[in-house]
Scaffold this motif. Structure first.
Motif, PDB file in Angstrom:
ATOM      1  N   ARG A   1       0.839  -1.211   0.000  1.00 42.43           N
ATOM      2  CA  ARG A   1       0.000   0.000   0.000  1.00 42.43           C
ATOM      3  C   ARG A   1       0.873   1.262   0.000  1.00 42.43           C
ATOM      4  O   ARG A   1       0.648   2.185  -0.763  1.00 42.43           O
TER       5      ARG A   1
ATOM      6  N   ASN B   1     -10.171   3.455  -5.902  1.00 43.57           N
ATOM      7  CA  ASN B   1     -10.486   2.191  -6.585  1.00 43.57           C
ATOM      8  C   ASN B   1      -9.250   1.580  -7.234  1.00 43.57           C
ATOM      9  O   ASN B   1      -9.022   0.377  -7.162  1.00 43.57           O
TER      10      ASN B   1
ATOM     11  N   GLU C   1      -6.963   0.138  -4.566  1.00 45.64           N
ATOM     12  CA  GLU C   1      -7.520  -1.112  -4.058  1.00 45.64           C
ATOM     13  C   GLU C   1      -7.197  -2.274  -4.986  1.00 45.64           C
ATOM     14  O   GLU C   1      -6.765  -3.348  -4.548  1.00 45.64           O
ATOM     15  N   GLU C   2      -7.423  -2.037  -6.282  1.00 54.19           N
ATOM     16  CA  GLU C   2      -7.258  -3.109  -7.256  1.00 54.19           C
ATOM     17  C   GLU C   2      -5.789  -3.500  -7.437  1.00 54.19           C
ATOM     18  O   GLU C   2      -5.454  -4.684  -7.500  1.00 54.19           O
TER      19      GLU C   2
ATOM     20  N   GLU D   1      -3.452  -3.040  -5.281  1.00 55.03           N
ATOM     21  CA  GLU D   1      -3.053  -3.639  -4.006  1.00 55.03           C
ATOM     22  C   GLU D   1      -3.315  -5.142  -4.060  1.00 55.03           C
ATOM     23  O   GLU D   1      -2.434  -5.954  -3.753  1.00 55.03           O
ATOM     24  N   ASP D   2      -4.543  -5.489  -4.469  1.00 58.10           N
ATOM     25  CA  ASP D   2      -4.903  -6.902  -4.563  1.00 58.10           C
ATOM     26  C   ASP D   2      -3.985  -7.626  -5.549  1.00 58.10           C
ATOM     27  O   ASP D   2      -3.534  -8.747  -5.292  1.00 58.10           O
ATOM     28  N   HIS D   3      -3.671  -6.934  -6.655  1.00 61.07           N
ATOM     29  CA  HIS D   3      -2.814  -7.545  -7.667  1.00 61.07           C
ATOM     30  C   HIS D   3      -1.463  -7.933  -7.088  1.00 61.07           C
ATOM     31  O   HIS D   3      -1.001  -9.069  -7.237  1.00 61.07           O
ATOM     32  N   TYR D   4      -0.818  -6.998  -6.423  1.00 60.12           N
ATOM     33  CA  TYR D   4       0.536  -7.252  -5.937  1.00 60.12           C
ATOM     34  C   TYR D   4       0.559  -8.192  -4.741  1.00 60.12           C
ATOM     35  O   TYR D   4       1.467  -9.023  -4.603  1.00 60.12           O
TER      36      TYR D   4
ATOM     37  N   SER E   1       0.329 -11.506  -6.072  1.00 57.78           N
ATOM     38  CA  SER E   1       1.611 -11.900  -6.646  1.00 57.78           C
ATOM     39  C   SER E   1       2.544 -12.439  -5.563  1.00 57.78           C
ATOM     40  O   SER E   1       3.185 -13.483  -5.734  1.00 57.78           O
TER      41      SER E   1
ATOM     42  N   ILE F   1       7.186  -0.548 -12.792  1.00 62.90           N
ATOM     43  CA  ILE F   1       6.020  -0.435 -13.670  1.00 62.90           C
ATOM     44  C   ILE F   1       5.629   1.029 -13.858  1.00 62.90           C
ATOM     45  O   ILE F   1       5.643   1.815 -12.905  1.00 62.90           O
ATOM     46  N   GLU F   2       5.283   1.355 -15.093  1.00 62.56           N
ATOM     47  CA  GLU F   2       4.721   2.684 -15.341  1.00 62.56           C
ATOM     48  C   GLU F   2       3.238   2.532 -15.551  1.00 62.56           C
ATOM     49  O   GLU F   2       2.811   1.856 -16.464  1.00 62.56           O
ATOM     50  N   PHE F   3       2.483   3.188 -14.691  1.00 57.26           N
ATOM     51  CA  PHE F   3       1.044   3.019 -14.809  1.00 57.26           C
ATOM     52  C   PHE F   3       0.500   3.932 -15.881  1.00 57.26           C
ATOM     53  O   PHE F   3       0.838   5.094 -15.952  1.00 57.26           O
ATOM     54  N   GLU F   4      -0.352   3.356 -16.691  1.00 58.05           N
ATOM     55  CA  GLU F   4      -0.886   4.097 -17.822  1.00 58.05           C
ATOM     56  C   GLU F   4      -1.776   5.226 -17.358  1.00 58.05           C
ATOM     57  O   GLU F   4      -2.297   5.220 -16.260  1.00 58.05           O
TER      58      GLU F   4
ATOM     59  N   TYR G   1      -5.162 -10.198 -11.444  1.00 54.27           N
ATOM     60  CA  TYR G   1      -3.944 -10.996 -11.319  1.00 54.27           C
ATOM     61  C   TYR G   1      -4.134 -12.369 -11.951  1.00 54.27           C
ATOM     62  O   TYR G   1      -3.236 -12.913 -12.603  1.00 54.27           O
TER      63      TYR G   1
ATOM     64  N   GLY H   1      -0.015  -2.514 -15.654  1.00 53.11           N
ATOM     65  CA  GLY H   1      -0.150  -1.147 -16.134  1.00 53.11           C
ATOM     66  C   GLY H   1      -1.113  -1.034 -17.306  1.00 53.11           C
ATOM     67  O   GLY H   1      -1.700   0.021 -17.547  1.00 53.11           O
TER      68      GLY H   1
ATOM     69  N   TYR I   1      -5.532  -3.172 -16.339  1.00 49.25           N
ATOM     70  CA  TYR I   1      -6.566  -2.535 -15.519  1.00 49.25           C
ATOM     71  C   TYR I   1      -7.264  -1.377 -16.234  1.00 49.25           C
ATOM     72  O   TYR I   1      -8.495  -1.301 -16.223  1.00 49.25           O
ATOM     73  N   PRO I   2      -6.493  -0.501 -16.909  1.00 44.15           N
ATOM     74  CA  PRO I   2      -7.206   0.512 -17.700  1.00 44.15           C
ATOM     75  C   PRO I   2      -8.116  -0.094 -18.766  1.00 44.15           C
ATOM     76  O   PRO I   2      -9.226   0.386 -18.999  1.00 44.15           O
TER      77      PRO I   2
ATOM     78  N   ARG J   1      -7.961  -7.859   2.093  1.00 46.17           N
ATOM     79  CA  ARG J   1      -8.128  -6.741   1.162  1.00 46.17           C
ATOM     80  C   ARG J   1      -9.335  -7.011   0.262  1.00 46.17           C
ATOM     81  O   ARG J   1      -9.888  -8.112   0.263  1.00 46.17           O
ATOM     82  N   THR J   2      -9.690  -6.014  -0.514  1.00 42.07           N
ATOM     83  CA  THR J   2     -10.850  -6.147  -1.407  1.00 42.07           C
ATOM     84  C   THR J   2     -10.391  -6.541  -2.799  1.00 42.07           C
ATOM     85  O   THR J   2      -9.469  -5.942  -3.335  1.00 42.07           O
TER      86      THR J   2
END
Lengths: 241, 110
Positions: free
Chosen positions: A12, A24, A27-28, A30-33, A36, A61-64, B29, B48, B51-52, B73-74
């Motif tokens: 986080r 949002n 949150e998403e 966070e769940d991803h990593y 992992s 990572i570069e977030f789009e 994931y 990256g 999700y978009p 977590r959610t």
């Protein structure tokens, strides 16, 4: 010692450090990593190692471009435009204290600004304020300025507006009252002749008559007044020297 | 690996639809894992990018999301919207056909 709570917290913190502020999105990701890390642990990695390698991936990572970013940029742009417009409004229309005197205020667009006569001479023979009246021999308050000019010099409108009054008065001689807006008006006195009539509309600099010595006047000059909400004020505040 | 990134641009959304169509309800994931496994690690969908794309598909109404609390977590799951099933399947079919056409254009070089 790395446990679930630590993992969640570390992920986080690192995401927030990346500048992700949308709840949002946060949150998403966070769940991803976390998923992992859990997967790596399941595959046999040590918890510390799993977390460490995931955090490294996260960093790289570069977030789009996200909708949150677009909205923020748009919001800032809109705010900037709004503030600029407000600033412009204040600059143009709102009174600010003038450096010249304590209580007088000055609005750049609204006030009469132009010298009301055509000659370059800007000699004031009598200023605004208390003075010794040269004809009546009493101390009086001079409600405007007397501008030296030879007989016949064109008298010009100090700013655009509507001629409220144009006529003859025993004291003022041939005089003009010009209303500029709901705040300012100007008065011109002792004219030799008038070239406009009441209810005429004039623009700034338009000739309205000629300098004279009519009414209570000892010699040719223009008596000029600026009124702010009906109150005579020192014209020199507004007239460019 | 990076060449794939270029090719994914334009096809990613449909790939996601295809995966969801095939496997039902999945979270981000999980989708990435599946793509890697199915292609022997050749096609790696990055967080990256997916999700978009998923959010856009949801906005277009092709997929819907639901949340669940999992291990502190959610988690957000996605699945194809029944209401848009026809649109989704036709989009997947179109890409599939396109791939077939590409194959006939790209004769093997070896």
């Amino acid at each position: 010692m790395t446990n679930t709570v630590t993992i969640i917290r570390e992920i986080r913190i690192r995401l927030e450090a990346k500048g992700i502020s949308d709840a949002n999105q946060l949150e998403e990701l966070e769940d991803h990593y976390i998923s992992s890390v859990e997967h790596k642990i399941k595959m046999g990695q040590e918890a510390d190692e799993a977390l460490y390698s995931t955090l490294k991936e996260l960093d790289s990572i570069e977030f789009e471009y996200s909708p949150a970013v677009a909205h923020k940029t748009l919001a800032f742009a809109a705010l900037f435009c709004l503030l600029s417009l407000i600033g412009l409004y204040f600059y143009l229309f709102v009174s600010v204290p003038s450096a010249a005197s304590n209580n007088n205020t000055k609005s750049r667009l609204e006030a009469p600004q132009n010298w009301p006569i055509a000659t370059p001479s800007k000699i004031i023979t009598s200023e605004f304020g208390p003075r010794h009246h040269h004809l009546l021999k009493t101390k009086k308050h001079h409600s405007g300025i007397d501008i030296k000019a030879s007989q016949g010099t064109p008298v010009l409108a100090s700013n655009g507006g509507l001629i409220l009054e144009a006529g003859y008065h025993q004291k003022y001689g041939n005089y003009i009252v010009l209303q500029h807006n709901d705040r300012f008006s100007t008065r011109y006195m002792h004219l030799s002749s008038l070239t406009i009539e009441s209810c005429d509309i004039v623009v700034m600099g338009e000739q309205m008559g000629n300098v004279g010595s009519t009414g209570l006047s000892s010699g040719p000059h223009l008596h000029f007044e600026i009124l702010d909400n009906g109150q005579a004020i020192d014209p020199m505040i507004f007239l460019q020297p | 690996m990076f060449a794939h990134k270029k090719f994914l641009n334009g096809t990613l959304s449909t790939i996601l639809l295809a995966l969801l169509h095939e496997n039902g309800r999945m979270y981000g994931y999980e989708i990435c894992q599946l793509a890697s496994q199915a292609t022997q690690d050749s096609i790696n969908l990055t967080e990256g990018a997916i999700y978009p794309a998923l959010h856009k598909l949801e906005k277009e109404g092709l997929i819907i999301s639901s949340k669940e609390v999992v291990n502190g977590r959610t988690r957000k799951y996605y699945n194809i919207s029944q209401h848009s099933m026809d649109k989704v399947t036709s989009q997947i079919d179109m890409l599939s056909q396109f791939v077939g056409h590409l194959q006939s254009l790209l004769k093997p070089t070896s």
